[in-house]
Enzyme design. Sequence first.
Site, short mmCIF file in Angstrom:
data_model
loop_
_atom_site.label_atom_id
_atom_site.label_comp_id
_atom_site.label_asym_id
_atom_site.label_seq_id
_atom_site.Cartn_x
_atom_site.Cartn_y
_atom_site.Cartn_z
CG HIS A 129 -1.88 0.90 1.44
ND1 HIS A 129 -1.72 2.52 1.84
CD2 HIS A 129 -3.41 0.95 1.37
CE1 HIS A 129 -2.80 2.97 1.87
NE2 HIS A 129 -3.80 2.23 1.57
CG ASP A 153 0.71 -2.60 6.37
OD1 ASP A 153 -0.32 -2.79 6.97
OD2 ASP A 153 0.45 -1.80 5.23
CD GLN A 194 -6.91 -4.42 3.99
OE1 GLN A 194 -7.74 -5.21 4.27
NE2 GLN A 194 -7.05 -3.26 3.65
CE LYS A 221 -7.44 -0.04 6.42
NZ LYS A 221 -7.92 0.39 5.02
CB CYS A 270 -3.88 3.33 -1.57
SG CYS A 270 -4.73 4.68 -1.33
#
Length: 404
Positions: free
Chosen positions: A122, A199, A202, A225, A363
């Site tokens: 991202h 990261d 997600q 999220k 993104c």
Amino acid sequence: MLDINKIRADFPILKQTVYNKPLIYLDNGATTQKPQVVIDKIIDCYTKINSNIHRGVHFLSEQATLEYENSRLLVKDFLNAASTAEIIFTRGTTEAINLVASSFSERYIKADDQIIVSAMEHHSNIVPWQIVCERKNAVLKVIPMNSSGELMTEKIAELINDKTKIIALTHISNALGTVNPIKNIIELAHAHNIPVLIDAAQSVQHLSIDVQDLDCDFLAFSGHKIYAETGIGILYGKEKWLNEMPPYQGGGDMIKTVSFEKSTWADLPLKFEAGTSNYIGAISLGEAIKYIKNVGINNIYEYEAELLSYATTLLQSIPELKIYGTAEHKASVISFNLKNIHQYDAGTLLDKLGIAVRTGTHCAEPVMQFFGITGTIRASLAFYNTKQEIDALYEGILRIKKKF
Ligand code: PMP
């Protein structure tokens, strides 16, 4: 297994109709909806305990501080971190990564050093490192991926050398759904004494994460999220790094003492929490984590895997539909395009059917450049979605095809 009707009843927004059609929300990768308990908690905070944290000796401030710190404890347990000193509240994943990029590089990165990211990051895990590279005259290197959207992990060893100072890597690609073998990559990096930032924007809402088992050095995610409020997120960092890194921002809460001659910093984690934080957001995150724990993250994983497999089989049966991201290990995301139909047109027509999907580059422009496309239609799933909703997406796509 999950009682989906009961779960759906927990999310008031899902009862809505849009354009007189039942809302089918398949944009969970962008942000998730909130269960009533989280909404109630936020209202409760503002009606009963709102007061700035860490500063007051009065009742309300103590209550708010207690709740805030209890949320930190809930996050620590959720990630299985060793200590609450390793849990820093940020505005979100983006700020958490920027914090590490800025502060870690200040301490550890000099000219000609190298930073490794992957081809499926991202923008939030590319641009902060590019800024570091510009400031420090360092070099950004990229782990390539193959046409299935899987990282070519065999190339990592070739990218690593004495100058490699950090690897920053997404756990799950928001554009493709690929689940990366982060544990193996962390192991390889550590064999060369290179720290790894994950990261988890997600992933943390879809599968169980144990930072001690992974042995990652940093991990970032966003509250919004994972069924909590916007404007709150987490940076997990090993104490050994956080202790050595300089503060990211200066201000209230992050200091021990201040004088015009010299100021000293608060202990972890407050050293990295300058200014009034989004404490109600943090409390909402604690509540969301409690809710997820009740449902069971492994139940969520299994149900969503079944949903993804169902959706993939159904959508693949449409000849003019091409899925981007066909990795063996995927989670929650299907990115696709329809032959001769622009993704914005498809997204707009799906919207009129009450189906919310995301269109565009997500993104992740380098991912789109890799596949030579301008964007995709992305359906991203959560555990409140159903097979009936996937059927509706399928029917919707067939209708669009007919129209064109
Ligand atoms: N990384 C990934 C993989 C993401 O999907 C996102 C959000 N789309 C981000 C980082 C940035 O998250 P936020 O905007 O909440 O900071």
